[in-house]
Design an enzyme around this catalytic site. Structure first.
Site, PDB file in Angstrom:
ATOM      1  N   HIS A 195       0.876  -1.177   0.000  1.00 44.12           N
ATOM      2  CA  HIS A 195       0.000   0.000   0.000  1.00 44.12           C
ATOM      3  C   HIS A 195       0.920   1.236   0.000  1.00 44.12           C
ATOM      4  O   HIS A 195       2.016   1.191   0.543  1.00 44.12           O
ATOM      5  CB  HIS A 195      -0.831  -0.048   1.282  1.00 44.12           C
ATOM      6  CG  HIS A 195      -1.895   0.996   1.407  1.00 44.12           C
ATOM      7  ND1 HIS A 195      -1.631   2.272   1.841  1.00 44.12           N
ATOM      8  CD2 HIS A 195      -3.229   0.950   1.183  1.00 44.12           C
ATOM      9  CE1 HIS A 195      -2.765   2.968   1.884  1.00 44.12           C
ATOM     10  NE2 HIS A 195      -3.758   2.188   1.481  1.00 44.12           N
ATOM     11  N   ASP A 241       3.120  -4.722   7.706  1.00 50.36           N
ATOM     12  CA  ASP A 241       1.915  -3.916   7.602  1.00 50.36           C
ATOM     13  C   ASP A 241       0.748  -4.888   7.737  1.00 50.36           C
ATOM     14  O   ASP A 241       0.453  -5.656   6.824  1.00 50.36           O
ATOM     15  CB  ASP A 241       1.908  -3.199   6.247  1.00 50.36           C
ATOM     16  CG  ASP A 241       0.590  -2.483   5.972  1.00 50.36           C
ATOM     17  OD1 ASP A 241      -0.374  -2.676   6.741  1.00 50.36           O
ATOM     18  OD2 ASP A 241       0.528  -1.753   4.971  1.00 50.36           O
ATOM     19  N   GLN A 280      -4.437  -5.301   6.652  1.00 48.85           N
ATOM     20  CA  GLN A 280      -5.419  -6.227   6.060  1.00 48.85           C
ATOM     21  C   GLN A 280      -5.394  -7.599   6.728  1.00 48.85           C
ATOM     22  O   GLN A 280      -6.273  -8.417   6.459  1.00 48.85           O
ATOM     23  CB  GLN A 280      -5.166  -6.394   4.557  1.00 48.85           C
ATOM     24  CG  GLN A 280      -5.393  -5.131   3.748  1.00 48.85           C
ATOM     25  CD  GLN A 280      -6.829  -4.640   3.821  1.00 48.85           C
ATOM     26  OE1 GLN A 280      -7.761  -5.403   4.121  1.00 48.85           O
ATOM     27  NE2 GLN A 280      -7.018  -3.359   3.556  1.00 48.85           N
ATOM     28  N   LYS A 283     -10.520  -0.848  10.256  1.00 45.29           N
ATOM     29  CA  LYS A 283     -10.702  -2.042   9.419  1.00 45.29           C
ATOM     30  C   LYS A 283     -11.036  -3.252  10.295  1.00 45.29           C
ATOM     31  O   LYS A 283     -11.153  -4.374   9.806  1.00 45.29           O
ATOM     32  CB  LYS A 283      -9.434  -2.321   8.614  1.00 45.29           C
ATOM     33  CG  LYS A 283      -9.092  -1.207   7.616  1.00 45.29           C
ATOM     34  CD  LYS A 283      -7.834  -1.540   6.850  1.00 45.29           C
ATOM     35  CE  LYS A 283      -7.224  -0.355   6.151  1.00 45.29           C
ATOM     36  NZ  LYS A 283      -7.935   0.080   4.960  1.00 45.29           N
ATOM     37  N   CYS A 340      -4.826   2.431  -3.700  1.00 41.94           N
ATOM     38  CA  CYS A 340      -3.607   2.969  -3.078  1.00 41.94           C
ATOM     39  C   CYS A 340      -2.457   1.975  -3.229  1.00 41.94           C
ATOM     40  O   CYS A 340      -1.603   1.848  -2.343  1.00 41.94           O
ATOM     41  CB  CYS A 340      -3.795   3.311  -1.607  1.00 41.94           C
ATOM     42  SG  CYS A 340      -4.956   4.630  -1.338  1.00 41.94           S
TER      43      CYS A 340
END
Ligand SMILES: Cc1ncc(COP(=O)(O)O)c(C=O)c1O
Lengths: 182, 416
Positions: B133, B210, B213, B236, B374
């Protein structure tokens, strides 16, 4: 006029959020689908006198516009690029509308189209020269898609004013629509 | 494409009961029931989290870590309790390894400033992947520009899987840092991060994951993964916006310089010398988003009560079903077919731009994301300007997948 060019549109969107639910099928009218399928004046123009590139970095739309201005008249105009149906149909219909027009008339169409798409011009009541381009009037209810319809006009404005490249996200351009995101 | 790989079935979700917890799922969009398939952008909030926010705001609000009055003590306790919940959620060894940030983006920027600007210099190399991202690309580019460091990028194959051989080949004595996504937001690929971390650690290179997600969909155990940093966002994860966390190993966090200066991050201030507070407070300058942190604590309670394994299993079922259904549609191509995937389905419809797909699906009440997500390097890798992306949460149903499929057929009808 408020200091922020997008104020009228912002106010409209924030006060009439209910209208955002307007039926987008009305937007994908046959004339738009037809210009998307068979774009007019699509391709290259040799020996163009004016060119500009238009980008919408948020959705990846990209458009190259080439003009042949002879004297005061837009004698030739073509576009190329990859974009959504709204943007492509808007570009196609724009080339049809401005071909053969004077620079001044083209500029007037740019201003009127922008005003219509952002909801500042009500084509039903105010005089205008947009003709069939009023199929894009529904854009004002789709804030995230307004920029798709305006990009070709934005790019035409840049080409006529000899700006090589323009973006829906450039802050210095009064054509810049203030909202909408990808 | 891989067949469903369910071995032992975790407990079945009672999706209808779960859906009753989410007020927004009862909404209509233009007269059609909302089919919310944009969970990778932001997921929805259950009543339990909303109630917790209301309780904090109506009976517990005060500034924290400051006053001796009752409300301040209650608020401080609730805020620190939220930190404890987050630490437990990711199995951090210690609570002080959890720093509240405004989200994943700020967490990564914190590491860039606190670790990168201190320990990465001219000629050093940072490894990222094609799947990142923008928030895990741009901070490192800024650092590379400032320091004269170099970014190296792990390629992906046509299915959207990272090429581990190529990853390993990127290492050399100048490699100083690895920052990779656990799960790709654009394609859903789950990266083999445990092996990647082991490879980096064998060379003394720290790794940031990261987890924006991954945290909403997989059980996360930072000790098992071994990562040095782990970042994710509350919004999220059925929590509020404006909150997220950075997990960091205590020893590394202690070695870092502060990110922002201000109140709460100091022990003492004179104009001659300022002594920084201990972690995690050293990295939490100013009044934090207290309510949001407490709300995120309630969100992880909610998810843990359902069970992350059960959530992952239900989402896998939805993904398998949706993948099979979309594969049957002529003119529809799925982008991202990694063997190991989270419930993200990126697709393109021949002859129709994703933005038109999104506008027309919305007409049927179906909310998907369209655009480059993104993650422009991913789009470039597949030669696409954009895709449409349906992303599923545990409260989605196969009936909603059917609504998506019907919506896609409608789009194709309009554009024939
Ligand atoms: C993989 C990934 N990383 C980082 C982010 C950024 O998260 P936030 O905008 O909450 O900081 C996102 C969210 O879109 C994401 O999907």
């Amino acid at each position: 006029m408020h200091w922020w060019p997008g104020f009228a549109m912002f106010r409209r969107f924030s006060h009439e959020s209910q209208r955002l639910m307007a039926d987008p099928k009305a937007l994908y009218q046959e004339v738009i689908l037809d210009h998307n399928r068979k774009p007019r004046n699509f391709g290259r123009l040799d020996h163009a006198s004016h060119r500009a590139e238009g980008h919408n970095p948020l959705c990846g739309d990209h458009l190259s516009l080439a003009l042949n201005v002879e004297g005061d008249s837009v004698a030739g105009i073509t576009f190329e690029g990859e974009s959504c149906a709204i943007c492509k149909a808007s570009a196609s219909m724009m080339t049809v509308a401005v071909k053969g027009k004077t620079r001044q008339d083209a500029q007037q169409l740019i201003d009127e189209f922008r005003a219509m798409a952002t909801g500042e011009l009500d084509c039903g009541s105010a005089p205008h020269h947009l003709g069939r381009l009023t199929v894009f009037a529904g854009m004002r209810d789709l804030p995230t898609r307004v920029k798709c319809a305006i990009l070709p006009w934005h790019t035409l404005h840049a080409a006529l004013n000899s700006v090589a490249s323009t973006s829906t996200e450039s802050n210095d351009d009064p054509m810049n629509a203030p909202i909408g995101n990808a | 494409m891989n067949p469903p790989q369910s071995t032992v079935k975790p407990k079945q979700l009672d999706v209808e009961r779960i859906r009753a917890d989410f007020p927004i799922l009862k909404m209509d969009i233009g007269g059609k029931p909302l089919v919310y398939l944009d969970n990778a952008a932001s997921s929805q909030m259950p009543q339990q989290v909303i109630d917790r926010l209301v309780r904090y705001r109506s009976t517990q609000h005060a500034n924290i870590h400051r006053a001796v009055h009752t409300l301040s003590e209650v608020a401080t306790a609730a805020y620190e309790e939220a930190r404890r919940k987050l630490a437990r959620f990711i199995n951090a060894r210690e609570e002080r390894e959890v720093i509240f940030t405004s989200g994943t983006t700020e967490a990564i920027n914190l590491v860039m400033h606190g670790f990168g600007r201190k320990f990465i210099g001219a000629g050093d190399e940072i490894i990222l992947s094609t799947l990142e991202h923008h928030s895990n690309i741009v901070p490192w580019q800024m650092l590379a520009e400032e320091k004269g460091a170099t970014i190296r990028v792990v390629p992906i194959d046509n299915s959207g899987e990272l090429q581990s051989g190529a990853y390993e080949a990127l290492f050399n004595p100048r490699t100083k840092f690895v920052a990779v996504t656990h799960v790709s937001n654009a394609l859903g690929s789950i990266n083999p991060v445990k092996q990647m971390i082991a490879h980096a650690h064998a060379r003394g290179v720290p790794v940031l994951l990261d987890g924006a997600q991954a945290a909403p969909h997989l059980a996360i155990d930072v000790q098992d993964l071994g990562c040095d940093f782990y970042a994710f966002s509350g919004h999220k994860l059925c929590g509020p916006t404006g909150i997220g966390i950075l997990y960091g190993k205590a020893a590394i966090l202690e070695s870092m310089q502060p990110f922002k200066g201000g109140g709460d991050m100091i022990l003492s201030v004179t104009f001659e010398k300022t002594v920084y507070n201990a972690i995690p407070h050293k990295f939490e300058a100013g009044t934090p988003p207290i309510a949001a942190a407490i709300g995120l604590g309630a969100a992880v309670d909610y998810l843990s009560a359902i069970g992350m394994d059960a959530i992952a299993a239900h989402e896998q079922h939805l993904l398998d079903y949706a993948t099979a259904e979309l594969a049957r549609l002529a003119g529809v191509s799925i982008i991202g077919t990694a063997a190991n995937k989270a419930a993200v389905l990126s697709f393109v419809i021949a002859g129709v731009h994703p933005h038109d797909v999104g506008t027309l699906l919305n007409q049927d009440g179906v909310a998907v994301r369209t655009g480059h997500h993104c993650a422009q390097p991913v789009m470039q890798r597949f030669g696409l300007p954009a895709t449409s992306r349906a992303s599923f949460a545990f409260y989605n149903t196969t009936a909603e997948v059917d609504a998506l499929v019907a919506g896609i057929r409608n789009v194709q009808k309009v554009f024939t």
